[in-house]
Design a protein around this motif. Structure first.
Motif, PDB file in Angstrom:
ATOM      1  N   CYS A 188       1.101  -8.918  29.517  1.00 11.71           N
ATOM      2  CA  CYS A 188       1.655  -9.975  30.376  1.00 11.71           C
ATOM      3  C   CYS A 188       0.562 -10.925  30.880  1.00 11.71           C
ATOM      4  CB  CYS A 188       2.361  -9.376  31.584  1.00 11.71           C
ATOM      5  SG  CYS A 188       3.778  -8.363  31.136  1.00 11.71           S
ATOM      6  N   HIS A 189      -0.595 -10.372  31.219  1.00  7.24           N
ATOM      7  CA  HIS A 189      -1.649 -11.183  31.840  1.00  7.24           C
ATOM      8  C   HIS A 189      -2.682 -11.587  30.801  1.00  7.24           C
ATOM      9  CE1 HIS A 189       0.105 -10.149  35.725  1.00  7.24           C
ATOM     10  NE2 HIS A 189       0.124  -8.890  35.321  1.00  7.24           N
ATOM     11  N   GLY A 190      -2.196 -12.148  29.695  1.00 10.77           N
ATOM     12  CA  GLY A 190      -3.076 -12.459  28.566  1.00 10.77           C
ATOM     13  C   GLY A 190      -4.189 -13.415  28.941  1.00 10.77           C
ATOM     14  N   GLN A 191      -3.830 -14.392  29.737  1.00 10.38           N
ATOM     15  CA  GLN A 191      -4.829 -15.410  30.070  1.00 10.38           C
ATOM     16  C   GLN A 191      -5.976 -14.803  30.877  1.00 10.38           C
ATOM     17  OE1 GLN A 191      -3.173 -19.150  30.983  1.00 10.38           O
ATOM     18  NE2 GLN A 191      -4.921 -19.801  32.199  1.00 10.38           N
ATOM     19  N   ILE A 192      -5.605 -13.969  31.853  1.00  7.64           N
ATOM     20  CA  ILE A 192      -6.647 -13.316  32.658  1.00  7.64           C
ATOM     21  C   ILE A 192      -7.491 -12.403  31.770  1.00  7.64           C
ATOM     22  CG2 ILE A 192      -7.030 -11.619  34.496  1.00  7.64           C
ATOM     23  CD1 ILE A 192      -4.581 -12.800  35.916  1.00  7.64           C
ATOM     24  N   ALA A 193      -6.808 -11.670  30.884  1.00 14.20           N
ATOM     25  CA  ALA A 193      -7.531 -10.731  30.031  1.00 14.20           C
ATOM     26  C   ALA A 193      -8.529 -11.451  29.133  1.00 14.20           C
ATOM     27  CB  ALA A 193      -6.539  -9.922  29.205  1.00 14.20           C
ATOM     28  N   SER A 194      -8.083 -12.573  28.519  1.00 14.56           N
ATOM     29  CA  SER A 194      -8.998 -13.306  27.624  1.00 14.56           C
ATOM     30  C   SER A 194     -10.185 -13.831  28.397  1.00 14.56           C
ATOM     31  CB  SER A 194      -8.283 -14.490  26.975  1.00 14.56           C
ATOM     32  OG  SER A 194      -7.041 -14.117  26.523  1.00 14.56           O
ATOM     33  N   ALA A 196     -16.465  -8.011  31.718  1.00 19.63           N
ATOM     34  CA  ALA A 196     -15.713  -7.691  30.506  1.00 19.63           C
ATOM     35  C   ALA A 196     -15.426  -6.190  30.366  1.00 19.63           C
ATOM     36  CB  ALA A 196     -16.474  -8.201  29.288  1.00 19.63           C
ATOM     37  N   THR A 197     -16.375  -5.363  30.777  1.00 20.62           N
ATOM     38  CA  THR A 197     -16.211  -3.933  30.514  1.00 20.62           C
ATOM     39  C   THR A 197     -15.430  -3.205  31.594  1.00 20.62           C
ATOM     40  OG1 THR A 197     -18.343  -3.560  31.553  1.00 20.62           O
ATOM     41  CG2 THR A 197     -18.329  -3.785  29.151  1.00 20.62           C
ATOM     42  N   LEU A 198     -15.094  -3.906  32.678  1.00 24.19           N
ATOM     43  CA  LEU A 198     -14.359  -3.240  33.752  1.00 24.19           C
ATOM     44  C   LEU A 198     -12.870  -3.189  33.420  1.00 24.19           C
ATOM     45  CD1 LEU A 198     -15.904  -4.768  37.013  1.00 24.19           C
ATOM     46  CD2 LEU A 198     -16.475  -2.623  35.873  1.00 24.19           C
ATOM     47  N   PRO A 199     -12.256  -2.024  33.411  1.00 25.39           N
ATOM     48  CA  PRO A 199     -10.800  -1.976  33.222  1.00 25.39           C
ATOM     49  C   PRO A 199     -10.101  -2.584  34.442  1.00 25.39           C
ATOM     50  CG  PRO A 199     -11.811   0.202  32.975  1.00 25.39           C
ATOM     51  CD  PRO A 199     -12.856  -0.697  33.554  1.00 25.39           C
ATOM     52  N   CYS A 200      -8.892  -3.091  34.212  1.00 26.19           N
ATOM     53  CA  CYS A 200      -8.175  -3.751  35.301  1.00 26.19           C
ATOM     54  C   CYS A 200      -8.007  -2.805  36.492  1.00 26.19           C
ATOM     55  CB  CYS A 200      -6.791  -4.205  34.829  1.00 26.19           C
ATOM     56  SG  CYS A 200      -6.862  -5.265  33.371  1.00 26.19           S
ATOM     57  N   LEU A 201      -7.775  -1.525  36.168  1.00 25.71           N
ATOM     58  CA  LEU A 201      -7.443  -0.575  37.224  1.00 25.71           C
ATOM     59  C   LEU A 201      -8.644  -0.212  38.105  1.00 25.71           C
ATOM     60  CD1 LEU A 201      -4.974   1.716  35.265  1.00 25.71           C
ATOM     61  CD2 LEU A 201      -4.464  -0.145  36.848  1.00 25.71           C
ATOM     62  N   THR A 202      -9.837  -0.638  37.714  1.00 33.16           N
ATOM     63  CA  THR A 202     -10.988  -0.426  38.576  1.00 33.16           C
ATOM     64  C   THR A 202     -10.773  -1.099  39.921  1.00 33.16           C
ATOM     65  OG1 THR A 202     -12.347  -0.532  36.597  1.00 33.16           O
ATOM     66  CG2 THR A 202     -13.507  -0.611  38.697  1.00 33.16           C
ATOM     67  N   GLN A 210     -12.216 -14.455  47.705  1.00 29.71           N
ATOM     68  CA  GLN A 210     -11.735 -15.739  48.220  1.00 29.71           C
ATOM     69  C   GLN A 210     -12.659 -16.881  47.804  1.00 29.71           C
ATOM     70  OE1 GLN A 210     -11.213 -14.215  52.277  1.00 29.71           O
ATOM     71  NE2 GLN A 210      -9.144 -15.081  52.244  1.00 29.71           N
ATOM     72  N   CYS A 211     -13.927 -16.537  47.461  1.00 35.21           N
ATOM     73  CA  CYS A 211     -14.857 -17.578  46.987  1.00 35.21           C
ATOM     74  C   CYS A 211     -15.202 -17.396  45.507  1.00 35.21           C
ATOM     75  CB  CYS A 211     -16.139 -17.579  47.790  1.00 35.21           C
ATOM     76  SG  CYS A 211     -15.862 -17.763  49.553  1.00 35.21           S
ATOM     77  N   HIS A 212     -15.307 -16.157  45.062  1.00 36.07           N
ATOM     78  CA  HIS A 212     -15.647 -15.885  43.662  1.00 36.07           C
ATOM     79  C   HIS A 212     -14.384 -15.524  42.910  1.00 36.07           C
ATOM     80  CE1 HIS A 212     -19.925 -15.775  44.658  1.00 36.07           C
ATOM     81  NE2 HIS A 212     -19.569 -15.126  45.746  1.00 36.07           N
ATOM     82  N   TYR A 213     -14.367 -15.844  41.611  1.00 35.01           N
ATOM     83  CA  TYR A 213     -13.216 -15.485  40.796  1.00 35.01           C
ATOM     84  C   TYR A 213     -13.605 -14.248  39.992  1.00 35.01           C
ATOM     85  CZ  TYR A 213      -9.218 -16.044  37.674  1.00 35.01           C
ATOM     86  OH  TYR A 213      -8.075 -15.841  36.984  1.00 35.01           O
ATOM     87  N   PRO A 214     -13.112 -13.069  40.364  1.00 31.44           N
ATOM     88  CA  PRO A 214     -13.629 -11.825  39.778  1.00 31.44           C
ATOM     89  C   PRO A 214     -13.377 -11.709  38.281  1.00 31.44           C
ATOM     90  CG  PRO A 214     -12.264 -11.391  41.709  1.00 31.44           C
ATOM     91  CD  PRO A 214     -12.061 -12.822  41.365  1.00 31.44           C
ATOM     92  N   HIS A 215     -12.349 -12.454  37.775  1.00 34.20           N
ATOM     93  CA  HIS A 215     -12.088 -12.377  36.331  1.00 34.20           C
ATOM     94  C   HIS A 215     -13.078 -13.213  35.537  1.00 34.20           C
ATOM     95  CE1 HIS A 215      -7.885 -11.541  37.994  1.00 34.20           C
ATOM     96  NE2 HIS A 215      -8.406 -10.381  37.621  1.00 34.20           N
ATOM     97  N   HIS A 216     -13.791 -14.057  36.201  1.00 31.34           N
ATOM     98  CA  HIS A 216     -14.821 -14.871  35.543  1.00 31.34           C
ATOM     99  C   HIS A 216     -15.840 -15.243  36.604  1.00 31.34           C
ATOM    100  CE1 HIS A 216     -16.851 -17.564  32.932  1.00 31.34           C
ATOM    101  NE2 HIS A 216     -15.925 -17.539  31.998  1.00 31.34           N
ATOM    102  N   PRO A 217     -16.549 -14.234  37.151  1.00 32.32           N
ATOM    103  CA  PRO A 217     -17.419 -14.519  38.288  1.00 32.32           C
ATOM    104  C   PRO A 217     -18.613 -15.384  37.879  1.00 32.32           C
ATOM    105  CG  PRO A 217     -17.791 -12.302  37.505  1.00 32.32           C
ATOM    106  CD  PRO A 217     -16.657 -12.850  36.690  1.00 32.32           C
TER     107      PRO A 217
END
Lengths: 266, 395, 242
Positions: free
Chosen positions: C156-162, C170-176, C232-239
């Motif tokens: 479902c969250h393809g964009q975030i995953a890519s 990259a190596t952190l699983p979402c559930l972390t 709130q300041c950093h974007y963790p999916h692309h920090p």
């Protein structure tokens, strides 16, 4: 994404218009108060209402563009040149893609090399980039089109289904429409010596097909449909997105709608 | 090129010829309004230039549509503007405004004014000349007092109609530009008014030049009362014109709409020479000061009177500078309005070509042509006071 | 009536008659039928020939390929995007063959990395990505697959995953970072996964005294960022480091 051709009575409000618009009214008032020069009364001028889009037509065409889906591949611009006999040189285009790069210092850089057909070179100093995106542009097929207003002879017009077209056999080539278009969508054909522009691929619509740029858009960033009907991709697009048009302050009432449009775009 | 322009904007659609068009119609309107000063407002001093101004207006009016025609992509289709004029289009009315002005105003006024001359010349001349002048009378050869009085009255009424018509002719040209909302450099409610007053300025200056130069070449004495009066009118017309332009300028600067940045770049860069140097300094301020100093009606009491020969020279110089300035105004409007992108993000360049339909040579020819036509008209219908024909012999 | 008026009257009436007569003759037949234009122009514009046949036309003959494509990642990419305008081919399938671009230069028109492309859109560096090998060697253009088939969160969250896949995380699983109840898969909007709610959570790796690899950037968790939560300041999916 077929063009819906069913004749539904269930229209969206956009398709119905008041019989007399403001321009009409002003004209009538002017005529009544001043009396029109004799020269004018000799001339048979058909009713203004015929020039307005909508009316009894089966369709009212429009386009939707989602900025977040555009990948700047330029296939639309290339397809348009192929489909509509637009010369490769000089670089006139019916549709083109702009790239916006908004830098952290507030500077806005825009480019569109060859209309985006050959792709875009890498951004210099990618690090200083705040936002960057592509914006496809084309004729907005305005409901109150300035180009149609200024054409001295009636060589450019709005069809009943809302497309702004040029009669190439009747155009005198004065270039006033090129000046009047706020979007830079018109150009002057150096071979035919007439004004040219996007037709929404009117010849394709007539055969039940979508415009070439929509056909080849690989990410469905462009959608085509009928503003008069509810069940088509454009209507869905308009329901589920916040919509912007270009240069709304000029009150041209475009029929090309943008989703996720940035404020820097003009 | 600088910044970003829309891909279709690299070519300027309206070129040098479209600069000429408002320039020429401006001269027409200006010359006519000068003529009306003598006729309607009874300014006795400028009477020697009355007929000359009319003929000048006609000569330039004949040429005015030619640059438009040459510029069209399909000149052979131009008649369509009479067939199916789009009444919403500012340009569509061109044919009718032009026809009205030519047929109903200028030709009629000239005809009523010259009818007596035509009849007398037809009586005097022999051979083809006789028939030519007879044709010009349209067969109306009555020279009774009553008929001549009617000529005079009719001419007067036509001039009265003619003044608003001249305003219409050129104000309307301004409207063609001023009504384009897509272009912030053009879109201004003041545009027609500025066009009008600059037209009056250019027309007066032109007649002043033609009058002074032609009189010198003919070896006659210049009527300095007339020249001084023309110079005074020129001064005041310029003052109004300049004030209007400054008003427009200040208004734009104060409002500072989104276009202000690109327009500032335009003025400081691409238009610096043609706008600041030619239009404002050389074309307006220098002649204003020179006329203000030299003209007897304007200079303060106590300043020494400038000798007539020097005044003449300064008048001609000022009038020529004014022509340069007014041409620059047209250039700055027409070309300037296309030098910046409607994306308001970039500037483009214009290079006038030398040869070709829209080239410099063509433009030069179109500027010279009205003078040739004027020469012909002067030959057929001498406008000079001393060529006044004697009263007709009693019939 | 003065002689002048009658003579002028005759001249003007003659001109007007000529004008009206000529006008009657020259106005095009269909002008004004539908509006202030030549109605016939609409027909002649509508009659212009097609260049692009449209994907429906291709499907009629090339059914297997069309079906394969229709369920692939290229389902929205119509045939003529790659094969070019094919109306002539549809008219004469035997004699006119549309081109099939096989060179490496073509696919990067869409898939070459460009910063302005929407994040999440699959992009490669054309220079570094398997140099010299034609794209078709590994990817079937009618059913291209990314190296990893979307599943789990990515479905479902393809964009975030890519996006995350090319980031420092990259190596952190979402559930972390997200605690996602199983019911989230069934009713995604009512039972939402949570987000880190304290600065100390990020501090597990990024605090100055954290027990983590030394290349990980460190901050003083107690003073950095004026009390905002990190994301709130950093974007963790692309920090970003800046």
């Amino acid at each position: 994404m077929m063009v819906d051709s069913s004749t539904s009575l269930d229209r969206e409000p956009t398709a119905t218009r008041e019989p007399v618009d403001r321009r009409d009214f002003l004209w009538e008032a002017l005529k009544a108060s001043l009396g029109v020069p004799i020269a004018l009364s000799v001339i048979r001028v058909p009713e203004l209402r015929g020039m307005q889009a909508g009316g009894d037509a089966e369709h009212l065409y429009g386009m939707g563009i989602d900025i977040r889906k555009c990948i700047g591949c330029g296939r639309c611009a290339q397809a348009c040149k192929n489909e509509n006999d637009v010369p490769d040189e000089p670089h006139f285009v019916n549709t083109w893609i702009e790239r916006y790069v908004i830098r952290t210092d507030g500077e806005v850089l825009v480019d569109s090399p060859n209309g985006g057909i050959d792709g875009f070179p890498p951004i210099e100093e990618e690090g200083g980039t705040l936002r960057t995106f592509f914006v496809p542009k084309l004729c907005n097929h305005c409901e109150d089109a300035p180009c149609v207003q200024v054409c001295p002879v009636g060589a450019t017009f709005i069809t009943d289904d809302g497309a702004v077209l040029v009669d190439e056999e009747y155009c005198i080539g004065c270039g006033y429409c090129v000046q009047a278009c706020p979007y830079g969508a018109r150009w002057f054909d150096p071979v035919k010596h007439v004004a040219r522009k996007c037709t929404f691929c009117y010849h394709r619509l007539a055969k039940g097909k979508v415009p070439a740029c929509v056909e080849v858009c690989p990410t469905s960033a462009r959608l085509f449909g009928d503003l008069g009907h509810r069940a088509n991709p454009l209507a869905r697009f308009l329901r589920f997105n916040e919509i912007q048009v270009l240069k709304p302050h000029l009150n041209t009432k475009p029929k090309v709608f943008y989703a996720n449009l940035d404020g820097e775009v003009r | 090129m600088q910044g970003y322009i829309y891909p279709n904007e690299f070519e300027l659609r309206w070129s040098l010829l479209i600069v000429l068009y408002p320039y020429l119609t401006g001269l027409v309107a200006g010359a006519f309004i000068l003529a009306s000063l003598a006729r309607v407002f009874n300014v006795k001093e400028v009477e020697p230039t009355y007929r000359l101004a009319l003929l000048t207006a006609l000569a330039f009016l004949i040429v005015a549509p030619l640059p438009l025609l040459a510029h069209l992509g399909h000149p052979e289709r131009s008649y369509e503007i009479f067939l199916t004029p789009n009444r919403q289009s500012a340009m569509a009315m061109f044919g009718f405004v032009y026809a009205w002005y030519l047929m109903v105003v200028l030709l009629l006024e000239i005809w009523f004014d010259y009818r007596r001359d035509f009849v007398l010349r037809a009586r005097e001349a022999t051979g083809p000349r006789k028939w030519f002048y007879y044709a010009l009378t349209l067969g109306s050869t009555d020279l009774s007092d009553r008929a001549l009085r009617f000529d005079d009255k009719a001419g007067r009424w036509i001039t009265i109609i003619g003044i608003p018509s001249a305003f219409l002719l050129h104000g309307y040209v301004g409207f063609i530009f001023g009504s384009i909302k897509a272009n912030p450099w053009w879109s201004s409610v003041l545009m027609p008014v500025v066009f009008l007053f600059s037209a009056i300025v250019s027309g007066i200056a032109l007649v002043l030049i033609i009058y002074l130069v032609a009189t010198l070449f003919r070896g006659k004495k210049v009527d300095m009362g007339c020249a001084d009066k023309l110079a005074t009118f020129l001064f005041f017309a310029m003052l109004v014109d300049f004030s209007l332009e400054m008003l427009d300028f200040i208004h734009r600067l104060y409002e500072s709409e989104e276009s202000i940045e690109i327009l500032s770049q335009l003025i400081e860069g691409r238009l610096f020479v043609s706008l600041i140097v030619l239009q404002v300094v050389l074309g307006t301020l220098v002649p204003l000061i020179a006329l203000g100093v030299v003209s007897p009606a304007l200079s303060w009491r106590g300043t020494r009177k400038v000798p007539a020969e020097v005044r003449r020279l300064i008048y001609i110089g000022c009038a020529l500078l004014v022509q340069v300035g007014i041409f620059s105004i047209r250039w700055n409007v027409v070309i300037g309005g296309q030098l910046f992108s409607k994306s308001l993000r970039g500037l483009t360049v214009y290079k006038a070509e030398l040869l070709g339909v829209e080239g410099l040579l063509m433009a030069g020819a179109l500027v010279i042509l009205p003078f040739i036509i004027l020469g012909l008209l002067v030959k057929i219908m001498p406008p000079w006071p001393e060529d006044e024909l004697p009263a007709p012999p009693e019939v | 009536m003065p002689q002048q008026v009658t003579r002028l009257g005759i001249a003007f009436v003659a001109l007007a008659v000529v004008f009206v007569a000529v006008r009657q003759k020259l106005v095009p037949d269909t002008f004004g039928e539908a509006g202030h234009y030549r109605a016939a122009a609409v027909d002649s514009i509508a009659a212009q020939p097609l260049q692009y046949a449209g994907h429906e036309a291709c499907t009629m003959c090339h059914r297997p390929i069309a079906e394969k494509r229709s369920v692939s990642n290229h389902s929205g990419v119509s045939c003529e995007v790659c094969h070019g305008p094919a109306a002539e081919h549809v008219a004469a399938p035997g004699s006119v063959k549309p081109p099939a671009p096989r060179e490496r230069g073509f696919c990067p028109l869409c898939h070459g990395y460009n910063a302005s492309r929407p994040s999440g859109f699959p992009q490669i560096d054309p220079v570094a990505h398997n140099p010299m090998v034609p794209c078709m060697t590994c990817h079937d253009p009618h059913a291209p697959e990314p190296p990893v088939i979307p599943g789990a969160c990515r479905a479902c969250h393809g964009q975030i995953a890519s996006q995350k896949a090319v980031s420092h995380h990259a190596t952190l699983p979402c559930l972390t970072c997200h605690d996602a109840p199983d019911e989230h898969k069934a009713s995604p909007r009512t039972l939402r996964p949570d987000k880190p709610s304290s600065r100390d959570f990020c501090g597990t790796c990024h605090a100055e005294d954290a027990i983590s690899p030394s290349h990980i950037p460190r901050v003083d968790v107690s003073t950095h960022g004026e009390g905002y939560l990190c994301w709130q300041c950093h974007y963790p999916h692309h920090p970003e480091a800046e």
